[in-house]
Design a protein around this motif. Structure first.
Motif, mmCIF file in Angstrom:
data_model
loop_
_atom_site.group_PDB
_atom_site.id
_atom_site.type_symbol
_atom_site.label_atom_id
_atom_site.label_comp_id
_atom_site.label_asym_id
_atom_site.label_seq_id
_atom_site.Cartn_x
_atom_site.Cartn_y
_atom_site.Cartn_z
ATOM 1 N N ALA A 100 1.795 3.138 2.522
ATOM 2 C CA ALA A 100 1.783 1.713 2.180
ATOM 3 C C ALA A 100 3.026 1.402 1.348
ATOM 4 C CB ALA A 100 0.519 1.364 1.402
ATOM 5 N N ALA A 101 3.924 0.617 1.912
ATOM 6 C CA ALA A 101 5.132 0.197 1.203
ATOM 7 C C ALA A 101 4.858 -1.183 0.604
ATOM 8 C CB ALA A 101 6.325 0.160 2.149
ATOM 9 N N VAL A 102 4.922 -1.268 -0.725
ATOM 10 C CA VAL A 102 4.547 -2.495 -1.430
ATOM 11 C C VAL A 102 5.793 -3.131 -2.035
ATOM 12 C CG1 VAL A 102 3.130 -3.452 -3.284
ATOM 13 C CG2 VAL A 102 2.289 -1.505 -1.959
ATOM 14 N N GLU A 105 1.510 -8.674 -5.747
ATOM 15 C CA GLU A 105 0.222 -9.249 -5.344
ATOM 16 C C GLU A 105 -0.404 -8.492 -4.164
ATOM 17 O OE1 GLU A 105 3.648 -11.876 -4.030
ATOM 18 O OE2 GLU A 105 2.935 -11.175 -5.951
ATOM 19 N N ARG A 106 0.365 -7.660 -3.494
ATOM 20 C CA ARG A 106 -0.169 -6.834 -2.403
ATOM 21 C C ARG A 106 -0.699 -5.483 -2.889
ATOM 22 N NH1 ARG A 106 2.709 -7.354 3.020
ATOM 23 N NH2 ARG A 106 1.710 -9.214 3.816
ATOM 24 N N LEU A 107 -0.491 -5.183 -4.162
ATOM 25 C CA LEU A 107 -0.895 -3.894 -4.697
ATOM 26 C C LEU A 107 -2.394 -3.645 -4.530
ATOM 27 C CD1 LEU A 107 -0.098 -1.280 -6.113
ATOM 28 C CD2 LEU A 107 -0.457 -2.457 -8.296
ATOM 29 N N SER A 108 -3.222 -4.658 -4.808
ATOM 30 C CA SER A 108 -4.677 -4.448 -4.698
ATOM 31 C C SER A 108 -5.074 -4.081 -3.276
ATOM 32 C CB SER A 108 -5.447 -5.672 -5.195
ATOM 33 O OG SER A 108 -5.160 -6.791 -4.393
ATOM 34 N N GLN A 109 -4.421 -4.670 -2.275
ATOM 35 C CA GLN A 109 -4.709 -4.307 -0.879
ATOM 36 C C GLN A 109 -4.294 -2.868 -0.598
ATOM 37 O OE1 GLN A 109 -2.496 -7.824 0.510
ATOM 38 N NE2 GLN A 109 -4.217 -8.157 1.919
ATOM 39 N N ALA A 110 -3.162 -2.460 -1.145
ATOM 40 C CA ALA A 110 -2.698 -1.084 -0.951
ATOM 41 C C ALA A 110 -3.658 -0.097 -1.610
ATOM 42 C CB ALA A 110 -1.286 -0.913 -1.506
ATOM 43 N N LEU A 111 -4.168 -0.459 -2.775
ATOM 44 C CA LEU A 111 -5.096 0.426 -3.480
ATOM 45 C C LEU A 111 -6.416 0.583 -2.733
ATOM 46 C CD1 LEU A 111 -4.495 -0.748 -7.157
ATOM 47 C CD2 LEU A 111 -3.659 1.340 -6.046
ATOM 48 N N GLN A 112 -6.812 -0.438 -2.007
ATOM 49 C CA GLN A 112 -8.065 -0.382 -1.245
ATOM 50 C C GLN A 112 -7.872 0.188 0.161
ATOM 51 O OE1 GLN A 112 -10.811 -0.907 -2.956
ATOM 52 N NE2 GLN A 112 -9.461 -1.418 -4.659
ATOM 53 N N SER A 113 -6.633 0.428 0.542
ATOM 54 C CA SER A 113 -6.341 0.904 1.900
ATOM 55 C C SER A 113 -6.602 2.400 2.040
ATOM 56 C CB SER A 113 -4.878 0.609 2.257
ATOM 57 O OG SER A 113 -4.016 1.522 1.586
ATOM 58 N N LYS A 114 -6.525 2.871 3.280
ATOM 59 C CA LYS A 114 -6.683 4.293 3.577
ATOM 60 C C LYS A 114 -5.437 5.100 3.205
ATOM 61 C CE LYS A 114 -9.855 3.656 7.436
ATOM 62 N NZ LYS A 114 -10.039 3.833 8.886
ATOM 63 N N SER A 115 -4.316 4.428 3.000
ATOM 64 C CA SER A 115 -3.075 5.131 2.665
ATOM 65 C C SER A 115 -3.248 5.925 1.382
ATOM 66 C CB SER A 115 -1.917 4.139 2.496
ATOM 67 O OG SER A 115 -1.589 3.547 3.725
ATOM 68 N N LYS A 116 -2.762 7.148 1.393
ATOM 69 C CA LYS A 116 -2.837 8.016 0.213
ATOM 70 C C LYS A 116 -1.526 8.032 -0.564
ATOM 71 C CE LYS A 116 -6.993 9.442 1.017
ATOM 72 N NZ LYS A 116 -8.041 8.751 0.289
ATOM 73 N N VAL A 117 -0.476 7.417 0.021
ATOM 74 C CA VAL A 117 0.843 7.387 -0.601
ATOM 75 C C VAL A 117 1.323 5.939 -0.638
ATOM 76 C CG1 VAL A 117 3.230 8.188 -0.445
ATOM 77 C CG2 VAL A 117 1.364 9.686 0.315
ATOM 78 N N LEU A 118 1.848 5.527 -1.804
ATOM 79 C CA LEU A 118 2.408 4.190 -1.947
ATOM 80 C C LEU A 118 3.881 4.295 -2.308
ATOM 81 C CD1 LEU A 118 -0.669 3.509 -2.257
ATOM 82 C CD2 LEU A 118 0.060 1.711 -3.812
ATOM 83 N N PHE A 119 4.688 3.488 -1.631
ATOM 84 C CA PHE A 119 6.097 3.316 -1.976
ATOM 85 C C PHE A 119 6.214 1.969 -2.677
ATOM 86 C CE2 PHE A 119 8.417 5.863 1.634
ATOM 87 C CZ PHE A 119 7.877 7.042 1.148
#
Length: 195
Positions: free
Chosen positions: A22-24, A28-42
């Motif tokens: 999940a590339a953020v 404001e998109r952070l909460s969606q990334a945190l709830q996603s299946k992605s285990k890695v955030l950029f």
């Protein structure tokens, strides 16, 4: 206080089981990334004031966090900033286009991902030479959609695990890129974060 670092091998294992990153770009998109299946955030755009809290929140969700250094606001891009980001803030690694920062990040035991824009065959040849001196842990190819057509050539010329990022719009494209040999796909598309 120094935090435990994830090894390159552990990182590759995480990507093997969940290759969508999940590339953020917008907070404001952070909460969606945190709830996603992605285990890695950029984190593609951030600043030194909000970064510690954002990283702490990401870590509390059991996810790995990488910072794109080039647009990071509020810190000089040197070994002390990298030490602060790793030891105090607790990031897992960095993304940058700059070879000198790759080497400095690795000296601080951070996973170093070199961002590389493949504009034409000349840029590819120049980029390969730069990578040979920087020796990143991984390389992010942009635009990632070209991986569908050039995957074999890219894997042959670049001896590092490859992440495809940019202009990947559909689950089919992401699957085709992974079939073409990319280790992972980084994307700002919320739809793809839950593949």
């Amino acid at each position: 206080m120094e935090k435990k670092r994830i090894s390159k091998e552990e990182f590759l294992e995480v990507l093997k089981s969940n290759p969508i990153i999940a590339a953020v770009r917008e907070e404001e998109r952070l909460s969606q990334a945190l709830q996603s299946k992605s285990k890695v955030l950029f984190l593609l755009k951030t600043n030194v004031l909000t970064l510690p809290n954002v990283v702490q929140e990401i870590k509390s969700h059991g996810k790995l966090v990488f910072i794109h250094l080039d647009p990071l606001e509020g810190l000089a891009q040197d070994k002390y900033a990298l030490r602060y980001l790793g030891d105090v803030v607790g990031i897992d690694g960095v993304i940058t286009t700059r070879a000198n920062l790759i080497q400095q990040a690795k000296a601080e035991d951070l996973i170093a991902i070199q961002r590389f824009f493949v504009l034409d065959s000349s840029a590819l040849a120049t980029g390969v030479k730069i990578m040979q001196s920087a020796e990143p842990d991984m390389v992010e190819i942009l635009p990632g959609i070209i991986f569908i057509h050039l995957g074999e050539e890219l894997r042959t010329q670049i001896p590092y695990p490859l992440i495809a990022g940019g202009l990947i719009r559909t689950p089919e494209e992401a699957r085709d890129i992974l079939k073409a040999g990319a280790t992972a796909v980084s994307t700002t598309s919320v739809t793809l974060w839950n593949m």
